[in-house]
Every structure is written in C-alpha cells, then in structure tokens.
Design a protein around this motif. Structure first.
Motif, PDB file in Angstrom:
ATOM      1  N   SER A 105      -3.433  37.934  51.204  1.00 12.61           N
ATOM      2  CA  SER A 105      -5.051  38.713  51.212  1.00 12.61           C
ATOM      3  C   SER A 105      -4.447  40.482  50.197  1.00 12.61           C
ATOM      4  O   SER A 105      -2.721  40.816  50.982  1.00 12.61           O
ATOM      5  N   LEU A 106      -5.125  41.384  50.553  1.00 14.90           N
ATOM      6  CA  LEU A 106      -4.715  42.847  50.263  1.00 14.90           C
ATOM      7  C   LEU A 106      -5.311  43.696  51.069  1.00 14.90           C
ATOM      8  O   LEU A 106      -6.453  44.112  51.654  1.00 14.90           O
ATOM      9  N   HIS A 107      -4.279  44.853  51.257  1.00 14.10           N
ATOM     10  CA  HIS A 107      -4.762  45.980  51.943  1.00 14.10           C
ATOM     11  C   HIS A 107      -4.320  47.335  50.621  1.00 14.10           C
ATOM     12  O   HIS A 107      -3.217  47.704  50.830  1.00 14.10           O
ATOM     13  N   GLY A 108      -6.221  47.263  50.220  1.00  8.18           N
ATOM     14  CA  GLY A 108      -5.605  48.684  49.525  1.00  8.18           C
ATOM     15  C   GLY A 108      -5.886  47.860  47.739  1.00  8.18           C
ATOM     16  O   GLY A 108      -5.846  46.363  47.821  1.00  8.18           O
ATOM     17  N   ASN A 109      -4.111  48.606  47.573  1.00  7.96           N
ATOM     18  CA  ASN A 109      -3.948  47.713  46.418  1.00  7.96           C
ATOM     19  C   ASN A 109      -2.809  47.240  46.702  1.00  7.96           C
ATOM     20  O   ASN A 109      -1.539  47.126  45.766  1.00  7.96           O
ATOM     21  N   ARG A 110      -2.211  46.787  47.790  1.00  9.82           N
ATOM     22  CA  ARG A 110      -1.266  45.923  48.324  1.00  9.82           C
ATOM     23  C   ARG A 110      -1.129  44.620  48.831  1.00  9.82           C
ATOM     24  O   ARG A 110      -2.022  44.559  49.758  1.00  9.82           O
ATOM     25  N   PRO A 111      -0.576  43.871  47.909  1.00 13.65           N
ATOM     26  CA  PRO A 111      -0.749  42.689  48.594  1.00 13.65           C
ATOM     27  C   PRO A 111       0.342  42.629  50.190  1.00 13.65           C
ATOM     28  O   PRO A 111       1.229  43.103  50.873  1.00 13.65           O
ATOM     29  N   ILE A 112       0.070  41.955  51.465  1.00 14.32           N
ATOM     30  CA  ILE A 112       0.073  42.024  52.324  1.00 14.32           C
ATOM     31  C   ILE A 112       1.651  40.837  52.467  1.00 14.32           C
ATOM     32  O   ILE A 112       1.933  41.305  52.457  1.00 14.32           O
ATOM     33  N   GLU A 113       1.296  40.241  51.112  1.00 12.37           N
ATOM     34  CA  GLU A 113       3.275  39.011  51.434  1.00 12.37           C
ATOM     35  C   GLU A 113       4.415  40.539  50.583  1.00 12.37           C
ATOM     36  O   GLU A 113       5.196  39.819  51.048  1.00 12.37           O
ATOM     37  N   SER A 114       3.809  41.515  50.401  1.00 12.04           N
ATOM     38  CA  SER A 114       4.849  42.809  49.311  1.00 12.04           C
ATOM     39  C   SER A 114       5.580  43.332  50.568  1.00 12.04           C
ATOM     40  O   SER A 114       5.988  44.184  50.527  1.00 12.04           O
ATOM     41  N   LEU A 115       4.167  43.587  51.755  1.00 16.56           N
ATOM     42  CA  LEU A 115       5.079  44.176  52.582  1.00 16.56           C
ATOM     43  C   LEU A 115       5.853  44.135  53.169  1.00 16.56           C
ATOM     44  O   LEU A 115       6.937  44.759  53.645  1.00 16.56           O
ATOM     45  N   SER A 116       6.142  42.756  53.352  1.00 21.52           N
ATOM     46  CA  SER A 116       7.820  41.687  54.348  1.00 21.52           C
ATOM     47  C   SER A 116       8.470  42.486  53.373  1.00 21.52           C
ATOM     48  O   SER A 116       9.602  42.055  53.396  1.00 21.52           O
ATOM     49  N   ARG A 117       8.567  42.894  51.745  1.00 19.08           N
ATOM     50  CA  ARG A 117       9.986  43.282  51.447  1.00 19.08           C
ATOM     51  C   ARG A 117      10.341  44.317  51.728  1.00 19.08           C
ATOM     52  O   ARG A 117      10.650  45.317  50.602  1.00 19.08           O
ATOM     53  N   ILE A 118      10.283  44.780  52.357  1.00 19.26           N
ATOM     54  CA  ILE A 118      11.127  46.412  53.237  1.00 19.26           C
ATOM     55  C   ILE A 118      12.463  45.842  53.209  1.00 19.26           C
ATOM     56  O   ILE A 118      13.429  45.623  54.070  1.00 19.26           O
ATOM     57  N   ASN A 119      13.362  47.016  52.702  1.00 18.72           N
ATOM     58  CA  ASN A 119      14.812  47.560  52.221  1.00 18.72           C
ATOM     59  C   ASN A 119      15.425  47.985  54.147  1.00 18.72           C
ATOM     60  O   ASN A 119      14.594  49.267  54.335  1.00 18.72           O
ATOM     61  N   MET A 120      15.736  47.414  54.627  1.00 19.10           N
ATOM     62  CA  MET A 120      16.154  47.863  55.800  1.00 19.10           C
ATOM     63  C   MET A 120      16.751  48.881  56.242  1.00 19.10           C
ATOM     64  O   MET A 120      17.456  50.308  56.869  1.00 19.10           O
ATOM     65  N   ASP A 121      17.774  49.255  54.680  1.00 23.32           N
ATOM     66  CA  ASP A 121      18.480  50.034  55.001  1.00 23.32           C
ATOM     67  C   ASP A 121      18.173  51.908  54.363  1.00 23.32           C
ATOM     68  O   ASP A 121      18.176  52.560  55.243  1.00 23.32           O
ATOM     69  N   ALA A 122      16.779  51.100  54.068  1.00 24.32           N
ATOM     70  CA  ALA A 122      15.844  52.407  53.328  1.00 24.32           C
ATOM     71  C   ALA A 122      15.458  52.963  54.643  1.00 24.32           C
ATOM     72  O   ALA A 122      15.119  53.746  54.108  1.00 24.32           O
ATOM     73  N   ALA A 123      14.487  52.390  55.498  1.00 21.38           N
ATOM     74  CA  ALA A 123      14.286  52.256  56.401  1.00 21.38           C
ATOM     75  C   ALA A 123      14.938  52.785  57.295  1.00 21.38           C
ATOM     76  O   ALA A 123      14.426  53.926  58.449  1.00 21.38           O
ATOM     77  N   SER A 124      16.414  52.631  57.459  1.00 20.46           N
ATOM     78  CA  SER A 124      17.629  53.211  58.240  1.00 20.46           C
ATOM     79  C   SER A 124      17.592  54.816  58.221  1.00 20.46           C
ATOM     80  O   SER A 124      17.779  56.160  58.627  1.00 20.46           O
ATOM     81  N   LEU A 125      17.391  55.056  56.647  1.00 24.08           N
ATOM     82  CA  LEU A 125      17.326  57.208  56.153  1.00 24.08           C
ATOM     83  C   LEU A 125      16.454  57.072  57.137  1.00 24.08           C
ATOM     84  O   LEU A 125      16.187  58.490  57.261  1.00 24.08           O
ATOM     85  N   LEU A 126      15.324  56.875  56.786  1.00 23.01           N
ATOM     86  CA  LEU A 126      13.704  57.189  57.296  1.00 23.01           C
ATOM     87  C   LEU A 126      13.377  57.604  58.916  1.00 23.01           C
ATOM     88  O   LEU A 126      13.696  58.638  58.631  1.00 23.01           O
ATOM     89  N   ALA A 127      14.393  57.166  59.537  1.00 23.72           N
ATOM     90  CA  ALA A 127      14.251  56.863  60.863  1.00 23.72           C
ATOM     91  C   ALA A 127      15.504  57.398  60.783  1.00 23.72           C
ATOM     92  O   ALA A 127      15.632  58.852  62.364  1.00 23.72           O
ATOM     93  N   ASN A 128      16.234  58.049  60.164  1.00 28.66           N
ATOM     94  CA  ASN A 128      17.316  58.904  60.372  1.00 28.66           C
ATOM     95  C   ASN A 128      18.305  58.045  62.003  1.00 28.66           C
ATOM     96  O   ASN A 128      19.181  58.848  62.327  1.00 28.66           O
ATOM     97  N   ASP A 129      18.615  56.977  61.962  1.00 31.11           N
ATOM     98  CA  ASP A 129      19.168  56.113  62.598  1.00 31.11           C
ATOM     99  C   ASP A 129      19.656  54.707  61.991  1.00 31.11           C
ATOM    100  O   ASP A 129      18.739  53.585  61.946  1.00 31.11           O
ATOM    101  N   ARG A 130      20.895  54.520  62.008  1.00 30.48           N
ATOM    102  CA  ARG A 130      21.609  53.761  61.467  1.00 30.48           C
ATOM    103  C   ARG A 130      21.799  52.126  61.778  1.00 30.48           C
ATOM    104  O   ARG A 130      21.787  51.085  61.131  1.00 30.48           O
ATOM    105  N   PHE A 131      21.231  52.366  62.834  1.00 23.64           N
ATOM    106  CA  PHE A 131      20.848  50.617  63.722  1.00 23.64           C
ATOM    107  C   PHE A 131      19.730  49.997  63.115  1.00 23.64           C
ATOM    108  O   PHE A 131      20.529  48.891  63.092  1.00 23.64           O
ATOM    109  N   LEU A 132      19.100  50.756  62.431  1.00 23.04           N
ATOM    110  CA  LEU A 132      18.075  49.459  61.621  1.00 23.04           C
ATOM    111  C   LEU A 132      19.039  49.001  61.170  1.00 23.04           C
ATOM    112  O   LEU A 132      17.767  47.965  60.765  1.00 23.04           O
TER     113      LEU A 132
END
Length: 451
Positions: A105-132
C-alpha cells in the motif's frame, strides 16, 4: 457609701450593643424606627409597597414546563464502528484496536515496504545518539497520543495512545483507548508491557509533550514508567533543520502534503479532538470518536514515513533521492554539527560541482571551513582562490584568504591588499560587516606599518 470603696461602674455588654445595632438597621430598612413614624416617611413606604404589588400583578402566570421527550437514537457499540476488542488487565480493562499497513500500500508517494529500509546509522545521527545504530529498525516504537488538551500537567488525560512498529509483514499499529477515566491505569499498563520489548522511541514533538505527559500519568497511577531512559528520536527537530527551508511550517500535516504528497480526506483538526472526547463521555456515540482513531493512525504511519525521508537526506548512498540541492546543504550542516565530516564533505563536494551557482558557492564555503578546521590548508586555499576567480568581490573568500596570508604564509602585504579590495568591493555589506573590515584593515596597518 463608704469613702474609698471601689464600686465597679456599669458597662454595656458588647453583645447588647451588637443586638441594638442590628435592631436599628432593621428598623431603618423597614421604615419602623420604634417611634412615631413621620407621616411623610410612612406614606412613602406604603406607596413603594403598592407599586411593587402592581408590578408583580402584571407578570404572566407561570407556564407549566414542557415535557422532556426522550432522545431516540440507535445505541451502537464501539466495535460496530471501530475494529477492536476489550483488553483485560490486572488493572482493569480498556479498548484496543490493532491494524497492519500492507507493504504494497501507499502512504502518499511512498510504498509502505520502502519505509522499512531505514539506515539506522543515519537515524542515530538524526537523534544524536549513537546507541540507535546498534539496533534494528524492528526495535523501534513509534508513538503519538491524543489528549484532552495541550496544557499538560496533572489535569490533562491521554485518552488515546497510538503505537506503531515494523514487522516482517509490514507496519503494525495499536491504538489504546481510554473509554472512561477509570480505564487509564489499564491503558498505561498495556503501553508499559509493549514498550518493555522495544529499545528506542520515535515521536514528533514527543520530547516536549507526549513523553512528558505520559510520565506524569504513570506517576499519578503509581505505575513504573518504561519510557524513562529509553533512547528517543524526536523527528520534529531534524525535520526543522532539514526541511524547514521549503516549508511554511513544520506541522506534521504540512510535511505530509509537501514531502509525501499525502492529503488527508475528511480529517479532524487537532483542535477539535478534545471536544470530541468530552462529547463521547456524555453520549457514548462511537461516531464521535471514529475520526479521532483515523487521525491518530495516520499520524503514527507518517512518523515512519518522515523517519525514512530524513535518513535518506543524510545518508550518502541515498543521495540520488534528493531533488533539491538545498536539502543537501541542510543535511551537510546537520552532519557538521554532529561531527560527521566525511559524510558532510561528500555531500558538499557533490553540490560544489552541480553547476547551480548559488548552491555550489555555498557548498564551497562550507567545505573550505571544514578543511580549515582540519588544517587541510592546501584544499582550503584552493577553494578560496577559485571563489575569488569566479567573483572577485566575494567578501568571504577575500577575508579567509587574507587571514591565511597573515597567520600562515606570513605575507602581510598580500593580506592588506585583499582586505582593501574587500572594502572597495563591498558596497552591499551591512554596517556591521563594513565595521569589521575597517577594523581588520586598521589592525593590519598598525601591526605591519606603524607610524
């Protein structure tokens, strides 16, 4: 009477004085003074009483109250409108509704399946917490709440807790609804049990509102708070840093429309949600609250979409997803702040050769400062010289190169020449910038050409 004998004098009792005072006041109000009333005073009082009686006589007779007709409507159960069940706990029961967003299914222009390919290293930079970076995406708990107000404090109830997490089959959601105030403890216990299996939290403005309010509710209900100390990625702050340059505001609905291309249909404004809940408490009509459930569910799914988009902006392998070079510049600023110079340099080098004049010039400025900070003077000087060749009035490059000649190459004459050139070519400089240039010129002249 014997002389010298002390005979106590009679004193008036305070209670008697008080009683007399009250009596006099009543007499004044009624016109009865205890003495023979003056004829004129007596006639005025009688005339006033007669006037009041005439006014009262003109009032219509009170009509009998209309009978209250019963409000006839079909009483619907909550499960008739919202898919869910009554969840029983040791602390009572509440209503729970589960959902699963299909990967295709789509959420706007993004398939839900594509949301699961999140880079957790980049997510840790967003949170400024290397634990993630040490945990998979499935360890994350996405949270959004609906409350009885925005004031916070002990008087604000979290009546709907929206949760989400990634599974192999897609993105799962769970909504915990407090049907009445007595069910809050049960709802919090369900949240606590689920949160114990997760390792980090994802919210939108949760650090300022949702988590703080839930902490208060856990304390008031004497329950252990599982959110305490949990690593927390609040997407509001990186969203402002990375997307704020092209948004009129950073509300989640605005981000959905401008970034995801997702437009809600018949959505309930957030300002109406508290009143909807209060109306539910009075009427128990599930139609009042069904729109709130949908609003909350979309919020939770949008958290996953926003996390995916923000990580793509700072993830070097995902650079092809950028359509706006300003996004890359904003991402580089964030990476520099997070002290991730390798990624920042890669982004800036790509923008510097993009052919977009304004963006390329800003990228060279930022890149030169990274080289300067890391003492890579050859690369920094090369960039400043290139910028001056393209625009001989570039004050930034002129001043930075003058600093290098003064402090590094020990060429004060060249430094003076560059500062004078910057002053001559700075008609659009602000008064503060002009003052700084003149101050630098005077300091160099005093140092190297004293009178």
């Amino acid at each position: 009477m014997l002389s010298g004998t002390n005979i106590p004098s009679r004193r008036r009792s305070p209670m008697k004085d008080c009683a007399m005072s009250v009596t006099k006041r009543i007499q004044r109000l009624t016109g009865e003074t205890g003495r023979a009333d003056r004829p004129d005073r007596r006639s005025e009082i009688n005339a006033l009483r007669a006037r009041i009686e005439r006014i009262l006589a003109r009032r219509p007779q009170s009509r009998p109250a209309l009978p209250v007709m019963p409000f006839e409507r079909e009483v619907r159960s909550l499960t008739d409108v919202i898919a869910g069940w009554e969840a029983a706990t040791l602390h009572g029961s509440c209503f729970v509704s589960d959902g699963l967003a299909d990967p295709s299914s789509l959420h706007g222009n993004r398939p839900i399946e594509s949301l699961s390919r999140i880079n957790m290293d980049a997510a840790s930079l967003l949170a400024n917490d290397r634990f993630l970076k040490n945990h998979p995406l499935t360890d994350g708990l996405f949270l959004d709440t609906e409350t009885t107000g925005l004031a916070g404090g002990s008087g604000t109830l979290t009546f709907l807790i929206g949760l989400g997490w990634f599974e192999k089959d897609g993105f799962a959601t769970r909504q915990i609804f407090v049907r009445d105030f007595a069910e809050e403890r049960a709802a919090l216990s369900i949240l606590a049990k689920l949160a114990q299996n997760k390792r980090f939290l994802v919210t939108f403005n949760g650090k300022s509102f949702d988590v703080g309010l839930l902490t208060t509710r856990f304390i008031l209900n004497r329950l252990q708070n599982p959110l305490t100390g949990m690593p927390h990625l609040d997407l509001l702050y990186p969203a402002r840093r990375l997307l704020g340059h092209r948004l009129e505001n950073c509300r989640l609905v605005t981000i959905e429309e401008k970034i995801f291309g997702f437009f809600r249909r018949d959505d309930i404004p957030g300002s109406e949600i508290p009143q909807r809940y209060f109306a539910w408490l009075k009427r128990r009509d599930p139609g009042l609250i069904s729109g709130v459930f949908e609003h909350n569910r979309l919020d939770v799914i949008s958290l996953a979409g926003l996390m995916a988009r923000l990580t793509e902006l700072i993830d070097v392998p995902g650079e092809r997803t950028r359509t706006d070079l300003r996004d890359a510049l904003a991402a580089a600023r964030l990476l520099i702040e997070r002290k991730d110079d390798p990624r920042a340099r890669h982004l800036l080098e790509c923008v510097a050769v993009s052919g977009r004049e304004a963006a390329a010039r800003e990228a060279r400025r930022m890149l030169s400062l990274i080289h300067k900070r890391d003492s890579r003077w050859e690369e920094a000087v090369r960039l400043w010289q290139e910028m001056i060749l393209e625009d001989d009035g570039d004050r930034f490059a002129l001043i930075e190169l003058a600093k290098w000649h003064e402090h590094r190459s020990c060429d004060p004459e060249r430094a003076l020449e560059l500062v004078r050139h910057a002053i001559d070519r700075a008609p659009e400089a602000t008064p503060f910038e002009q003052q700084a240039l003149v101050h630098r010129l005077h300091r160099l002249e005093k140092r190297f050409h004293p009178k």
